[in-house]
Write an enzyme that holds these catalytic residues in place. Structure first.
Site, PDB file in Angstrom:
ATOM      1  N   HIS A   7       0.798  -1.237   0.000  1.00  0.00           N
ATOM      2  CA  HIS A   7       0.000   0.000   0.000  1.00  0.00           C
ATOM      3  C   HIS A   7       0.829   1.284   0.000  1.00  0.00           C
ATOM      4  O   HIS A   7       1.899   1.367   0.600  1.00  0.00           O
ATOM      5  CB  HIS A   7      -0.901   0.013   1.237  1.00  0.00           C
ATOM      6  CG  HIS A   7      -0.107   0.064   2.517  1.00  0.00           C
ATOM      7  ND1 HIS A   7       0.283   1.238   3.101  1.00  0.00           N
ATOM      8  CD2 HIS A   7       0.409  -0.929   3.278  1.00  0.00           C
ATOM      9  CE1 HIS A   7       0.985   0.979   4.180  1.00  0.00           C
ATOM     10  NE2 HIS A   7       1.094  -0.332   4.311  1.00  0.00           N
TER      11      HIS A   7
ATOM     12  N   HIS B 183      12.223   0.037 -12.863  1.00  0.00           N
ATOM     13  CA  HIS B 183      11.980  -1.390 -13.090  1.00  0.00           C
ATOM     14  C   HIS B 183      12.058  -2.116 -11.748  1.00  0.00           C
ATOM     15  O   HIS B 183      13.110  -2.126 -11.108  1.00  0.00           O
ATOM     16  CB  HIS B 183      13.037  -1.947 -14.066  1.00  0.00           C
ATOM     17  CG  HIS B 183      12.898  -3.418 -14.321  1.00  0.00           C
ATOM     18  ND1 HIS B 183      13.786  -4.119 -15.091  1.00  0.00           N
ATOM     19  CD2 HIS B 183      11.975  -4.331 -13.931  1.00  0.00           C
ATOM     20  CE1 HIS B 183      13.424  -5.389 -15.155  1.00  0.00           C
ATOM     21  NE2 HIS B 183      12.333  -5.550 -14.451  1.00  0.00           N
TER      22      HIS B 183
HETATM   23  O1  JB2 Z   1      15.825   1.300 -29.944  1.00  0.00           O
HETATM   24  C1  JB2 Z   1      15.457   0.138 -30.118  1.00  0.00           C
HETATM   25  C2  JB2 Z   1      16.135  -0.987 -29.562  1.00  0.00           C
HETATM   26  N1  JB2 Z   1      17.256  -1.114 -28.797  1.00  0.00           N
HETATM   27  C3  JB2 Z   1      17.431  -2.456 -28.623  1.00  0.00           C
HETATM   28  N2  JB2 Z   1      14.354  -0.142 -30.886  1.00  0.00           N
HETATM   29  C4  JB2 Z   1      13.907  -1.412 -31.114  1.00  0.00           C
HETATM   30  N3  JB2 Z   1      12.816  -1.579 -31.877  1.00  0.00           N
HETATM   31  N4  JB2 Z   1      14.522  -2.487 -30.596  1.00  0.00           N
HETATM   32  C5  JB2 Z   1      15.624  -2.277 -29.852  1.00  0.00           C
HETATM   33  N5  JB2 Z   1      16.462  -3.139 -29.265  1.00  0.00           N
HETATM   34  C6  JB2 Z   1      16.280  -4.600 -29.369  1.00  0.00           C
HETATM   35  O2  JB2 Z   1      15.512  -5.038 -28.252  1.00  0.00           O
HETATM   36  C7  JB2 Z   1      17.562  -5.406 -29.318  1.00  0.00           C
HETATM   37  O3  JB2 Z   1      18.200  -5.424 -30.557  1.00  0.00           O
HETATM   38  C8  JB2 Z   1      17.008  -6.777 -28.897  1.00  0.00           C
HETATM   39  O4  JB2 Z   1      16.473  -7.483 -29.996  1.00  0.00           O
HETATM   40  C9  JB2 Z   1      15.865  -6.392 -27.959  1.00  0.00           C
HETATM   41  C10 JB2 Z   1      16.282  -6.489 -26.485  1.00  0.00           C
HETATM   42  O5  JB2 Z   1      16.252  -7.847 -26.127  1.00  0.00           O
HETATM   43  P1  JB2 Z   1      16.966  -8.470 -24.843  1.00  0.00           P
HETATM   44  O6  JB2 Z   1      16.393  -9.841 -24.685  1.00  0.00           O
HETATM   45  O7  JB2 Z   1      18.421  -8.314 -24.990  1.00  0.00           O
HETATM   46  O8  JB2 Z   1      16.577  -7.562 -23.633  1.00  0.00           O
HETATM   47  P2  JB2 Z   1      15.161  -7.050 -23.140  1.00  0.00           P
HETATM   48  O9  JB2 Z   1      15.357  -5.592 -23.041  1.00  0.00           O
HETATM   49  O10 JB2 Z   1      14.021  -7.541 -23.941  1.00  0.00           O
HETATM   50  O11 JB2 Z   1      14.998  -7.696 -21.718  1.00  0.00           O
HETATM   51  C11 JB2 Z   1      15.795  -7.324 -20.633  1.00  0.00           C
HETATM   52  O12 JB2 Z   1      15.024  -6.621 -19.672  1.00  0.00           O
HETATM   53  C12 JB2 Z   1      13.932  -7.389 -19.143  1.00  0.00           C
HETATM   54  C13 JB2 Z   1      13.130  -6.502 -18.222  1.00  0.00           C
HETATM   55  C14 JB2 Z   1      16.311  -8.685 -20.233  1.00  0.00           C
HETATM   56  O13 JB2 Z   1      17.493  -8.592 -19.564  1.00  0.00           O
HETATM   57  C15 JB2 Z   1      15.263  -9.481 -19.452  1.00  0.00           C
HETATM   58  O14 JB2 Z   1      15.884 -10.563 -18.767  1.00  0.00           O
HETATM   59  C16 JB2 Z   1      14.484  -8.636 -18.434  1.00  0.00           C
HETATM   60  N6  JB2 Z   1      13.405  -9.436 -17.896  1.00  0.00           N
END
Ligand code: JB2
Length: 222
Positions: free
Chosen positions: A150, A159
């Site tokens: 709460h 995050h």
């Molecule tokens: O500016 C962007 C950009 N920067 C990185 N625009 C777009 N459209 N895509 C972007 N990306 C892309 O996001 C990267 O190239 C990659 O494909 C994706 C990030 O994927 P990743 O699995 O590395 O991290 P995440 O940010 O989805 O997840 C992180 O954060 C979550 C909260 C991870 O560490 C997870 O474990 C965590 N749960």
């Protein structure tokens, strides 16, 4: 799920966090069309090999204005962040400038009090709880199984990682990252732009711009 006028939504960023948000959208059945946006052509090719998002790929960041004019009315940041929300902030300003509607996305298994206030772009994951009197700032992530008790005040682009527990009336400054499984005692104030390591137990206030971790949680780096 929040109800949106637009039935088409673009997810910006096709990695792990996108997988989580996509699953929530599929479970909620709130949008007719879901598209995933890669960063650029190289990233698009990488994501074509990702069996979870490949069927949803519709373009890259440079296509966003055109897609908006083609009736993709909503967009959501699905690039995650571990301690550095600059990428999320950049995408947020791009989609806001184009004029996309930015929803709040809540997994059907989450419990969010009707007397909690959630900003735009907030994601609340599976089995998370946001209790009465909480305010969650725009574009924050309340990840899987987090408990926000709460009257907590969570600022923008924070995050809260999976399984973290914020006891009542905790306040967290903007862009701060709370590592997985952390416990934060009631009424603690954590500053902005700080990083709390996974598994920390926070029993004293933590200032802005620091890295802190441990039990009890201590500042390790300014
Ligand atoms: O500016 C962007 C950009 N920067 C990185 N625009 C777009 N459209 N895509 C972007 N990306 C892309 O996001 C990267 O190239 C990659 O494909 C994706 C990030 O994927 P990743 O699995 O590395 O991290 P995440 O940010 O989805 O997840 C992180 O954060 C979550 C909260 C991870 O560490 C997870 O474990 C965590 N749960």
């Amino acid at each position: 799920m929040s109800l949106e006028i637009s039935k088409n939504i673009l997810l910006i960023g096709g990695g792990g966090h996108c997988h989580s948000v996509l699953d929530t959208l599929l479970r909620s059945d709130s949008y007719e069309k879901i598209g995933v946006i890669a960063k650029d052509a190289d990233n698009y090719r990488e994501l074509e090999a990702d069996s979870i998002v490949s069927n949803y790929l519709v373009g890259i960041d440079a296509d966003l204005s055109v897609l908006f004019s083609e009736h993709w009315g909503s967009a959501f940041i699905t690039l995650g962040s571990i301690g550095d929300p600059s990428g999320r902030k950049h995408i947020g300003s791009v989609i806001q400038e184009i004029g996309f509607s930015i929803p709040t996305i809540i997994d059907p298994s989450a419990i969010v009090s009707e007397q909690a206030n959630l900003g735009v772009g907030v994601f609340v994951g599976k089995n998370a709880i946001v209790n009465i009197g909480c305010r969650i700032g725009s574009h924050s992530i309340i990840n899987t199984g987090a408990i926000i008790e709460h009257d907590c005040r969570i600022n923008d682009f924070v995050h809260i990682s999976p399984g973290s527990l914020l006891c009542g009336s905790v306040s967290i400054g903007e862009e701060t990252h709370i590592g997985a499984g952390s416990v934060i005692r009631q009424c603690i104030r954590i500053g902005k732009n700080s990083l709390i390591g996974a598994g920390s137990v926070v029993v004293t206030d933590i200032p802005d711009h620091v890295t802190a971790y441990g039990n009890p949680c201590k500042v390790i780096e300014q």
